[in-house]
Motif scaffolding. Structure first.
Motif, PDB file in Angstrom:
ATOM      1  N   GLY A 102       0.698  -1.296  -0.061  1.00  0.00           N
ATOM      2  CA  GLY A 102       0.012  -0.309   0.106  1.00  0.00           C
ATOM      3  C   GLY A 102       0.950   1.228  -0.018  1.00  0.00           C
ATOM      4  O   GLY A 102       0.727   2.189  -0.876  1.00  0.00           O
ATOM      5  N   ALA A 105       1.823   1.894  -3.491  1.00  0.00           N
ATOM      6  CA  ALA A 105       1.017   2.643  -4.252  1.00  0.00           C
ATOM      7  C   ALA A 105       0.751   4.380  -3.997  1.00  0.00           C
ATOM      8  O   ALA A 105       0.671   4.957  -4.915  1.00  0.00           O
ATOM      9  CB  ALA A 105      -0.210   1.799  -4.134  1.00  0.00           C
ATOM     10  N   LEU A 106       1.016   4.295  -2.676  1.00  0.00           N
ATOM     11  CA  LEU A 106       0.637   5.830  -2.274  1.00  0.00           C
ATOM     12  C   LEU A 106       2.188   6.550  -2.733  1.00  0.00           C
ATOM     13  O   LEU A 106       1.882   7.816  -3.261  1.00  0.00           O
ATOM     14  CB  LEU A 106       0.644   5.822  -0.812  1.00  0.00           C
ATOM     15  CG  LEU A 106       0.327   7.321  -0.305  1.00  0.00           C
ATOM     16  CD1 LEU A 106      -0.525   7.203   0.901  1.00  0.00           C
ATOM     17  CD2 LEU A 106       1.589   8.157   0.009  1.00  0.00           C
ATOM     18  N   TYR A 107       3.249   6.212  -2.769  1.00  0.00           N
ATOM     19  CA  TYR A 107       4.330   6.910  -3.221  1.00  0.00           C
ATOM     20  C   TYR A 107       4.395   7.065  -4.548  1.00  0.00           C
ATOM     21  O   TYR A 107       5.276   7.791  -5.026  1.00  0.00           O
ATOM     22  CB  TYR A 107       5.720   6.254  -2.466  1.00  0.00           C
ATOM     23  CG  TYR A 107       5.874   6.506  -0.963  1.00  0.00           C
ATOM     24  CD1 TYR A 107       5.772   7.497  -0.577  1.00  0.00           C
ATOM     25  CD2 TYR A 107       5.999   5.072  -0.183  1.00  0.00           C
ATOM     26  CE1 TYR A 107       6.121   7.925   0.771  1.00  0.00           C
ATOM     27  CE2 TYR A 107       6.223   5.440   1.193  1.00  0.00           C
ATOM     28  CZ  TYR A 107       6.172   6.888   1.611  1.00  0.00           C
ATOM     29  OH  TYR A 107       6.266   6.849   3.038  1.00  0.00           O
ATOM     30  N   ASP A 109       1.812   8.034  -6.323  1.00  0.00           N
ATOM     31  CA  ASP A 109       1.173   9.273  -6.583  1.00  0.00           C
ATOM     32  C   ASP A 109       1.658  10.696  -5.501  1.00  0.00           C
ATOM     33  O   ASP A 109       1.699  11.502  -6.327  1.00  0.00           O
ATOM     34  CB  ASP A 109      -0.385   9.185  -5.913  1.00  0.00           C
ATOM     35  CG  ASP A 109      -1.013   8.198  -6.926  1.00  0.00           C
ATOM     36  OD1 ASP A 109      -0.505   7.885  -7.970  1.00  0.00           O
ATOM     37  OD2 ASP A 109      -1.950   7.637  -6.425  1.00  0.00           O
ATOM     38  N   CYS A 116       0.417  13.621   0.869  1.00  0.00           N
ATOM     39  CA  CYS A 116      -0.869  12.960   0.491  1.00  0.00           C
ATOM     40  C   CYS A 116      -2.000  13.397   1.498  1.00  0.00           C
ATOM     41  O   CYS A 116      -3.044  13.801   1.095  1.00  0.00           O
ATOM     42  CB  CYS A 116      -0.833  11.570   0.644  1.00  0.00           C
ATOM     43  SG  CYS A 116      -2.266  10.654   0.485  1.00  0.00           S
ATOM     44  N   THR A 133      -7.616   6.618   3.854  1.00  0.00           N
ATOM     45  CA  THR A 133      -6.640   6.759   2.713  1.00  0.00           C
ATOM     46  C   THR A 133      -5.689   5.566   2.591  1.00  0.00           C
ATOM     47  O   THR A 133      -5.731   5.158   1.447  1.00  0.00           O
ATOM     48  CB  THR A 133      -5.955   8.152   2.911  1.00  0.00           C
ATOM     49  OG1 THR A 133      -6.966   9.209   2.929  1.00  0.00           O
ATOM     50  CG2 THR A 133      -4.901   8.190   1.814  1.00  0.00           C
ATOM     51  N   LEU A 134      -5.095   5.442   3.522  1.00  0.00           N
ATOM     52  CA  LEU A 134      -3.977   4.325   3.541  1.00  0.00           C
ATOM     53  C   LEU A 134      -4.605   2.879   3.153  1.00  0.00           C
ATOM     54  O   LEU A 134      -4.042   2.183   2.397  1.00  0.00           O
ATOM     55  CB  LEU A 134      -3.413   4.069   4.728  1.00  0.00           C
ATOM     56  CG  LEU A 134      -2.428   5.288   5.294  1.00  0.00           C
ATOM     57  CD1 LEU A 134      -1.916   5.254   6.813  1.00  0.00           C
ATOM     58  CD2 LEU A 134      -1.397   5.528   4.444  1.00  0.00           C
ATOM     59  N   TYR A 137      -5.258   2.550  -0.546  1.00  0.00           N
ATOM     60  CA  TYR A 137      -4.214   2.328  -1.190  1.00  0.00           C
ATOM     61  C   TYR A 137      -3.685   0.990  -1.025  1.00  0.00           C
ATOM     62  O   TYR A 137      -3.176   0.463  -2.110  1.00  0.00           O
ATOM     63  CB  TYR A 137      -2.922   3.118  -0.905  1.00  0.00           C
ATOM     64  CG  TYR A 137      -2.901   4.568  -1.610  1.00  0.00           C
ATOM     65  CD1 TYR A 137      -2.449   4.650  -3.210  1.00  0.00           C
ATOM     66  CD2 TYR A 137      -3.311   5.511  -0.948  1.00  0.00           C
ATOM     67  CE1 TYR A 137      -2.582   5.790  -3.763  1.00  0.00           C
ATOM     68  CE2 TYR A 137      -3.578   7.037  -1.817  1.00  0.00           C
ATOM     69  CZ  TYR A 137      -2.820   6.986  -3.052  1.00  0.00           C
ATOM     70  OH  TYR A 137      -3.073   8.103  -3.841  1.00  0.00           O
ATOM     71  N   GLN A 140      -5.769  -1.237  -2.995  1.00  0.00           N
ATOM     72  CA  GLN A 140      -5.705  -0.972  -4.368  1.00  0.00           C
ATOM     73  C   GLN A 140      -4.438  -2.154  -4.883  1.00  0.00           C
ATOM     74  O   GLN A 140      -4.309  -2.606  -5.977  1.00  0.00           O
ATOM     75  CB  GLN A 140      -5.177   0.394  -4.666  1.00  0.00           C
ATOM     76  CG  GLN A 140      -4.650   0.632  -6.100  1.00  0.00           C
ATOM     77  CD  GLN A 140      -4.184   1.962  -6.246  1.00  0.00           C
ATOM     78  OE1 GLN A 140      -4.744   3.177  -5.709  1.00  0.00           O
ATOM     79  NE2 GLN A 140      -3.029   2.371  -6.845  1.00  0.00           N
ATOM     80  N   ALA A 141      -3.555  -2.094  -3.867  1.00  0.00           N
ATOM     81  CA  ALA A 141      -2.146  -2.589  -4.156  1.00  0.00           C
ATOM     82  C   ALA A 141      -2.311  -4.309  -3.864  1.00  0.00           C
ATOM     83  O   ALA A 141      -1.289  -5.094  -4.105  1.00  0.00           O
ATOM     84  CB  ALA A 141      -1.024  -2.272  -3.450  1.00  0.00           C
TER      85      ALA A 141
END
Length: 252
Positions: A102, A105-107, A109, A116, A133-134, A137, A140-141
Motif C-alpha cells: 500500500g 502505491a501511495l508513493y 502518487d 498525501c 486513505t491508507l 491504497y 488497491q495494491a
C-alpha cells in the motif's frame, strides 16, 4: 495542586530524552529521510501493543528485514521476500507485506504520506481519514483485499490508538521525544492515543466519563486536554501513560 498542575508535573518528568531508549519512538528517530521515518512510524506503531520489551524486540527484528532504507525496500518490492513468519503476536510477515504494498502505491502518487495527507481538506485531516486513505491504497495494491491486522475494519468508530500514536511522533514539535517532521497537521489538531491504560487513568482522574475506549472517548478526552493546553494537548499523553493506576497516585 489542581489537575492541570498534576499533569504538567508528570509531563516534565516523563517527556525527556531519557524516555526515548525504552520507547518505540526510538525507531523512526533513527532515520533522516522523511519516507523512511513515515514507513517506520506506521509499521512500528502498528505493533505497539502488549509487553513493552516484546514490542522493542519485535520492532528491531521487523526493521532488520527492511535493511538500511525502508523506503528503498518498499519501492524495490523487497516485501516479496517476506513469508509467513511471525512479527509480533498476531501480526505476521504477510500482514507487513500488505502494508508495504500500500505504501508503494501511495508513493507512486505522492512524494510522501505527509504530502498525501496535506491534499485532504484541513477539517478532514485526522487519524480516521488517514486510515481510510491508507487502507484505500493498500486495497488497491492487494487485489481489493482487506487486512484487519493492518487497518481497522470499523475505523470510523475505533479509537485508532496506534495511528494516533504514529501521528504524535510525526507531528509534535517540542524537540524532545517526538520527531515533528510532518507539515500537514498541527500539534493542536492531534488526538490522544487511547488504550486501556490511558483510558483507565483518565477516568480515575475525572477527565473521561465514557466507558468504552472508542472514537467518542478519544474526542471527549482530547477536548478536555485542549482546555489545559490548546496548542499542544497531546503532550499529556506522556502523563496519562506514565501515571500509575492506584488511587494513591491521584491525590492532587
Amino acid at each position: 495542586m489542581n489537575i492541570k498542575e498534576f499533569l504538567d508535573e508528570h509531563v516534565e518528568k516523563i517527556n525527556t530524552e531519557a524516555f526515548i531508549d525504552d520507547d518505540p519512538v526510538r525507531f523512526p528517530r533513527r532515520y533522516n529521510d522523511l519516507r523512511d521515518i513515515e514507513i517506520v512510524a506506521f509499521t512500528v506503531a502498528n505493533i505497539a501493543w502488549g509487553k513493552r520489551s516484546m514490542i522493542l524486540r519485535d520492532a528491531e527484528r521487523m526493521l532488520a528485514k527492511m535493511g538500511t532504507s525502508p523506503f528503498d525496500f518498499v519501492m524495490n518490492e523487497g516485501y516479496k521476500t517476506l513469508g509467513t513468519a511471525n512479527v509480533h503476536r498476531t501480526f505476521f510477515e504477510h500482514n507487513l507485506a500488505y502494508m508495504l504494498r500500500g505504501f508503494k502505491a501511495l508513493y507512486a502518487d505522492y512524494k510522501s504520506i505527509d504530502e498525501c495527507f496535506a491534499s485532504l481538506p484541513e477539517d478532514k485531516r485526522n487519524a480516521w481519514t488517514l486510515v481510510e486513505t491508507l487502507n484505500g491504497y493498500a486495497m488497491q495494491a492487494n487485489a481489493q483485499q482487506t487486512d484487519i491486522r493492518c487497518y481497522s475494519r470499523n475505523a470510523v468508530k475505533s479509537a485508532l490508538k496506534r495511528v494516533n500514536l504514529a501521528l504524535r511522533w510525526l507531528v509534535r514539535t517540542d524537540g524532545i521525544v517526538d520527531i515533528g517532521v510532518w507539515k500537514s497537521l498541527k500539534p493542536c489538531d492531534l488526538y490522544i492515543p487511547l488504550d486501556v491504560h490511558v483510558g483507565n487513568t483518565a477516568r480515575a482522574l475525572g477527565l473521561l466519563t465514557r466507558s468504552s475506549n472508542d472514537r467518542r472517548a478519544v474526542e471527549e478526552l482530547t477536548a478536555k486536554l485542549r482546555e489545559f493546553n490548546p496548542s499542544d494537548p497531546i503532550i499529556y499523553d506522556f502523563a496519562l501513560f506514565g501515571v500509575g493506576v492506584t488511587q494513591q497516585s491521584f491525590k492532587i
